[in-house]
Design a protein around this motif. Structure first.
Motif, short mmCIF file in Angstrom:
data_model
loop_
_atom_site.label_atom_id
_atom_site.label_comp_id
_atom_site.label_asym_id
_atom_site.label_seq_id
_atom_site.Cartn_x
_atom_site.Cartn_y
_atom_site.Cartn_z
N LEU A 152 0.83 -1.21 0.00
CA LEU A 152 0.00 0.00 0.00
C LEU A 152 0.86 1.26 0.00
N THR A 153 1.93 1.23 0.79
CA THR A 153 2.78 2.42 0.91
C THR A 153 3.46 2.74 -0.42
N GLN A 174 1.40 7.18 -6.33
CA GLN A 174 0.22 8.01 -6.59
C GLN A 174 0.49 9.48 -6.24
N ILE A 175 1.22 9.70 -5.13
CA ILE A 175 1.55 11.06 -4.70
C ILE A 175 2.58 11.69 -5.65
N LYS A 209 0.03 13.53 3.18
CA LYS A 209 -0.73 12.91 2.09
C LYS A 209 -0.82 11.39 2.28
N LEU A 210 0.34 10.78 2.60
CA LEU A 210 0.39 9.33 2.78
C LEU A 210 -0.47 8.91 3.97
N LYS A 264 2.45 1.85 -3.38
CA LYS A 264 1.38 2.26 -4.30
C LYS A 264 1.00 3.73 -4.10
N TYR A 265 0.80 4.11 -2.84
CA TYR A 265 0.38 5.49 -2.56
C TYR A 265 1.51 6.48 -2.81
N LEU A 278 -4.07 8.83 3.01
CA LEU A 278 -4.39 7.69 2.16
C LEU A 278 -4.43 6.37 2.94
N LEU A 279 -3.56 6.25 3.95
CA LEU A 279 -3.48 4.99 4.70
C LEU A 279 -4.45 4.93 5.88
N GLU A 333 -6.96 2.08 6.27
CA GLU A 333 -6.50 0.71 5.99
C GLU A 333 -6.30 -0.03 7.32
#
Ligand code: ZN
Length: 162
Positions: free
Chosen positions: A79-80, A86-87, A153-154, A82-83, A157-158, A161
């Protein structure tokens, strides 16, 4: 230990265990935590998006993770990265685990920034050159702000989760 912004952090015993118990913090704050792990900017390195995933339980070796812990830790590695992509931190990352005596086990998610290519085209031989460059050149207000922005930001997003 000096944090990425050059603040002194003094802890008796294990830093990983101390961080899991919120006994110290770094200026950008923690990205995420659940009952198994913490996720943060690297405490010492002023490199935007260099993220560390640390199990809360004190272990020193990868094979000491239980199946459950390993599954959760790797889910968050996925996930990290991936994000962070994305950032817009980096297109490619190096995911590293190093077992060391008396060092709390952790996984480093290392962005491949364009400035690193200017220092060296070879990744594995030169990670020390990248960290030395960062400590000498990237302790700037702008970079600290960029790190804080990435962490915020991260973290957002997390947040949901599990
Ligand atoms: Zn520990």
């Amino acid at each position: 230990m000096k944090d990425y912004a050059n603040n002194e952090i003094k802890i008796n015993g294990c830093y990983g265990c101390a961080y899991a118990k919120h006994k110290f913090s770094i200026p950008c704050g923690m990205v995420y935590e659940n009952e198994y792990l913490t996720i943060s900017q690297d405490w010492e390195l002023p490199i935007n998006g260099w993220i560390v995933i640390c199990p809360k339980r004190h272990i020193e070796k990868f094979d000491e993770l239980t199946d459950e812990e390993r599954n959760i830790v790797f889910k968050f590695v996925g996930l990290t990265t991936k994000y962070l992509k994305q950032i817009g931190i980096s297109e490619y990352f190096s995911v590293e685990m190093e077992e060391r005596k008396n060092i709390h086990f952790h996984i480093s998610i290392i962005p491949k920034h364009s400035w690193m290519k200017e220092i060296s085209s070879s990744w594995m031989d030169n990670i020390g050159a990248f960290t030395d460059y960062a400590k000498a050149n990237l302790r700037t207000k702008k970079n600290f702000k960029d790190i804080e922005t990435t962490v915020k930001k991260l973290s957002k997003l997390l947040k949901n989760e599990k």
